[in-house]
Write an enzyme that holds these catalytic residues in place. Sequence first.
Site, short mmCIF file in Angstrom:
data_model
loop_
_atom_site.label_atom_id
_atom_site.label_comp_id
_atom_site.label_asym_id
_atom_site.label_seq_id
_atom_site.Cartn_x
_atom_site.Cartn_y
_atom_site.Cartn_z
N SER A 1 62.62 19.77 -4.32
CA SER A 1 61.07 18.37 -4.33
C SER A 1 59.84 19.16 -5.40
O SER A 1 60.29 19.08 -7.00
CB SER A 1 60.99 18.45 -3.51
OG SER A 1 59.99 17.36 -3.18
N HIS A 32 66.66 12.57 0.07
CA HIS A 32 65.98 13.14 -0.63
C HIS A 32 66.48 14.91 -0.87
O HIS A 32 66.10 15.30 -0.26
CB HIS A 32 64.08 13.75 -0.11
CG HIS A 32 63.19 14.66 -0.08
ND1 HIS A 32 63.31 13.77 -2.06
CD2 HIS A 32 62.20 15.30 -0.45
CE1 HIS A 32 61.90 14.82 -2.22
NE2 HIS A 32 61.67 16.03 -0.92
N ASP A 52 65.72 7.97 -3.80
CA ASP A 52 64.78 8.96 -3.22
C ASP A 52 63.55 8.82 -2.37
O ASP A 52 62.69 8.01 -3.31
CB ASP A 52 64.70 10.15 -4.29
CG ASP A 52 64.43 11.53 -3.30
OD1 ASP A 52 62.98 11.28 -2.60
OD2 ASP A 52 64.98 12.41 -3.79
#
Length: 512
Positions: free
Chosen positions: A226, A478, A450
């Site tokens: 991320s 995610h 996602d």
Amino acid sequence: MGAAGAALALIVTAGFAPLDEQDLARSFYGQHIDWRPCLSPEELAEAEPVEGDPDWRARLECGTVTVPVDHGDPGGRTIETAVVRHPAQGPADQRRGSLVFNFGGPGRAGVAQFESGPLPVSRRIRDSFDLVSFDPRGVGESAGFTCPEWDAMERPLEEIAGLEPDRVGPDQLRDLERTAHRFTWSCVDEVGTEFLANMGTVNVVRDLDLVRDALGDERLTYVGFSYGTYVGALYAEMFAENTRALVLDGALQNQRGVIADGVEQSEGAQRAWEAFVSYCLEKAPECPFTGAEEAPAEAEALLAGIDADPIVVQNTRIDRHEMLALLRDSLYTERQWESDARLLARIVEGDTQDPFVQAYLGSFVAGQRDDRGATQSAFTAVQCADHARPGGIRAYQEGAQRAARVSPFFGGDEIWSYLPCASWPDTELAPGGLSAPMAPPLLVVGTRADPATPYAWSEELADQLTTATLLTYEGGGHTAYAGGRACVDGVVDAYLLDGVVPATGASCPGEL
């Protein structure tokens, strides 16, 4: 002068610094980490047991690396960056140095993540690498802080929750703007403008290179999830010669401004919700929806019912706002989707006292009791430092309208939470247009559904970075690596261990 009215500073590389500053900055290299057990025998005895490897915590070692607050003023204030490692478990002749993890956020503490339990990586990775992480500046044990007014916006945000952005009135706008300003300046009062000006990722990357050097690694091997993908991509741009292998999983896009990124994230969350609905209808043992076309109205009726008659769990009321937060968070973990479908089905049936419903919602309530203040403070500080940001509230209202259009289920409320950036102090922005042409082969991993970092961002980053290849996971959740997905883990492990890059267009099937 506020951020809206000033030209934001661009990065100044060491090549443009006076010679004496270059020499002083170089003095931070050559450090040696004084490793010590992270937990005392007493703390280990009191800690909850962890699954899979009961000795994991006992093997953890902690230390610090000294970094300057302002890398452009290396003779000024310094802080200690907290570092943690789990030593490689294989024979000495098979060890390959360190594998550094950044778990995202921004605001996620690497030390706490390691102390929570074993990383779900393969035996070959654990045998071959010292697994390492760190708390980025302003997070956890690396001069972490909490802005005293971090929750100042909660009341006005609750008052407009679910309200169409164009129906937010002048008094409500003034209240939002006033409380956002309180948040910002409580941060200034807590840590000062100099520290906030240097909270951006460009300085996290400089810190990371000092960590790499202190670990004794000539080149960096790294996995970023991320927000950690932005750290990694920027590292490849700034320190290509020090890069060995970088995995960028769930790419973050930081080039378009805080509002534009928020709108695109909202669109990604909507796509993930629609993927969940499809799974629910096609595969879930229990599902509250009767069809794809009927699902939007049925979901709205479910939320309206919860708003009219909130569910009480552990003396906490779960209304529409909390349920939306739970659903968005749970979309991050694909393996929770079956439980989400069961939860919604039983709520529709009116069985809110069902043991499963109470236990599932209870775990969500317990999670909300964590130290949100420090996390929210660091998240906001980095978001505001990294992005171009408008100074007027109307831009945020318009952004919330756009988000509501692309995400009718979740709405545009999240955009309002970026409002403290409107009054944030001036910061140093990292260079734009990252391409890292001198970096070795890089691996970007993108998940099709996602909910936090849209798949399009991974495609964009892979195109943007000259030497990058994209691996697609055709499922949800995610990020994809180290999540028990054999195909993804196998491809990433081969890259980390042996530098094997997958073919163009490589993908792994979804597992639900």
